[in-house]
Design a protein around this motif. Sequence first.
Motif, PDB file in Angstrom:
ATOM      1  N   GLN A   1       5.061  19.290  -3.065  1.00 31.59           N
ATOM      2  CA  GLN A   1       4.274  20.371  -2.466  1.00 31.59           C
ATOM      3  C   GLN A   1       4.492  21.693  -3.207  1.00 31.59           C
ATOM      4  N   ALA A   2       5.722  21.952  -3.623  1.00 27.20           N
ATOM      5  CA  ALA A   2       6.041  23.225  -4.276  1.00 27.20           C
ATOM      6  C   ALA A   2       5.489  23.309  -5.697  1.00 27.20           C
ATOM      7  N   THR A   3       5.400  22.162  -6.379  1.00 29.18           N
ATOM      8  CA  THR A   3       5.064  22.188  -7.811  1.00 29.18           C
ATOM      9  C   THR A   3       3.663  21.695  -8.115  1.00 29.18           C
ATOM     10  N   GLY A   4       3.029  21.027  -7.162  1.00 29.32           N
ATOM     11  CA  GLY A   4       1.688  20.509  -7.412  1.00 29.32           C
ATOM     12  C   GLY A   4       1.667  19.290  -8.318  1.00 29.32           C
ATOM     13  N   THR A   5       2.826  18.690  -8.542  1.00 28.53           N
ATOM     14  CA  THR A   5       2.906  17.466  -9.342  1.00 28.53           C
ATOM     15  C   THR A   5       3.880  16.527  -8.644  1.00 28.53           C
TER      16      THR A   5
END
Length: 372
Positions: A186-190
């Motif tokens: 969720q924090a990194t989008g990956t």
Amino acid sequence: MENPLDRAALDAAMEAVHHAGMPGLFAEVRDGDQVWRGAAGVADVATNCPVTADMRHRVGSVTKTFTAAAVLQQAETGRIGLDTPIGRYLPKLVPGERGAAITVRMLLNHTSGLAEYLPYAYPSLKAYPALADTGPQSLDDHRLTRFDPTELIEMGVTAPAVGTPGGTLGVYSNTNYLLLAHLLEQATGTTAEQYITRNVIERAGLRATGFPAGPDVDGPHSQLYEAWFGMIDPPRDYSVYDMSWVGPSASLISTVSDLNRFYRMLLSGNIVSPSSLAQMRRTVRVISQEGTTIDYGLGLHPMEGPGQGTFWGHGGTVWGGGTLAMTRADGKRQMAMAVNMQRWNRLDSSSRPQPHPIDDALAALLRVAMYG
């Protein structure tokens, strides 16, 4: 403090573990610029192919240090708060009061009170680690099962709690680290695997470390023999296994050389900042999966040596394989070791693991490797 490498003693200690009943093992020990690599025994009991010190190996929960480092990196950017409730980030996975009470830090140091999902994912391991009524059947049933991590998390979250969030005694649980993988996503989008690969594994310059693309171990590796407390006799090979049952909690494949390099880089402040490293070394008391009480930080745990200072690192097990990597706080002395059999201790009538010659031989090897 100075104990240069005694190569003959290390070779002899390795052979002693093999002769005590371990099919094969290999290790790398470093002291400053000195490096010793050794191996004893076989990678395959059917062909007698020898193990070598450069083999790739499933390192189990050693993965947790990599995942924790990735979370700490995101904490440094401000995208994750260590003392922020996980319910603020993942309200669907940890809803309600528990989501509000459990912080990211509690997931990292196993004080969340969330139960281990493994006995629910592997029904015949229901009593693990009490073990009285367990059998190895589910290990075979799930060789190629593709688990959904959100379903595994749900098993752990809906199971009876094993403690209160932030309590004085934590309980080790893979549920915590599967949640951290979702948090990273969720924090990194990956995916957590992609982020850890780019920002931890590649940053540390590790060339033989990675998450598995399928159930096989790529490159030269050993078979992995699971004895399940003497219930699988002779021990069975589980080297081909779908590792979605643990994901970024315990699925990494690495080498002993790469693990030593990783912990050297981490403890010298090259993967996370010195202040993050200080957070990682703040320990609490945690009940391990073996039922013993250990000190545990954020994806790291200490081992004290006689007059040698504190070592930091992590151990790991998978079905059939075990790993331990420990680095002295000053970074000078390092040890990473892999074995290709697990749960060799048979159980007594009270389901307690009985002593085995391998235990004493391994302890002796650790003493020579870490303390000279």
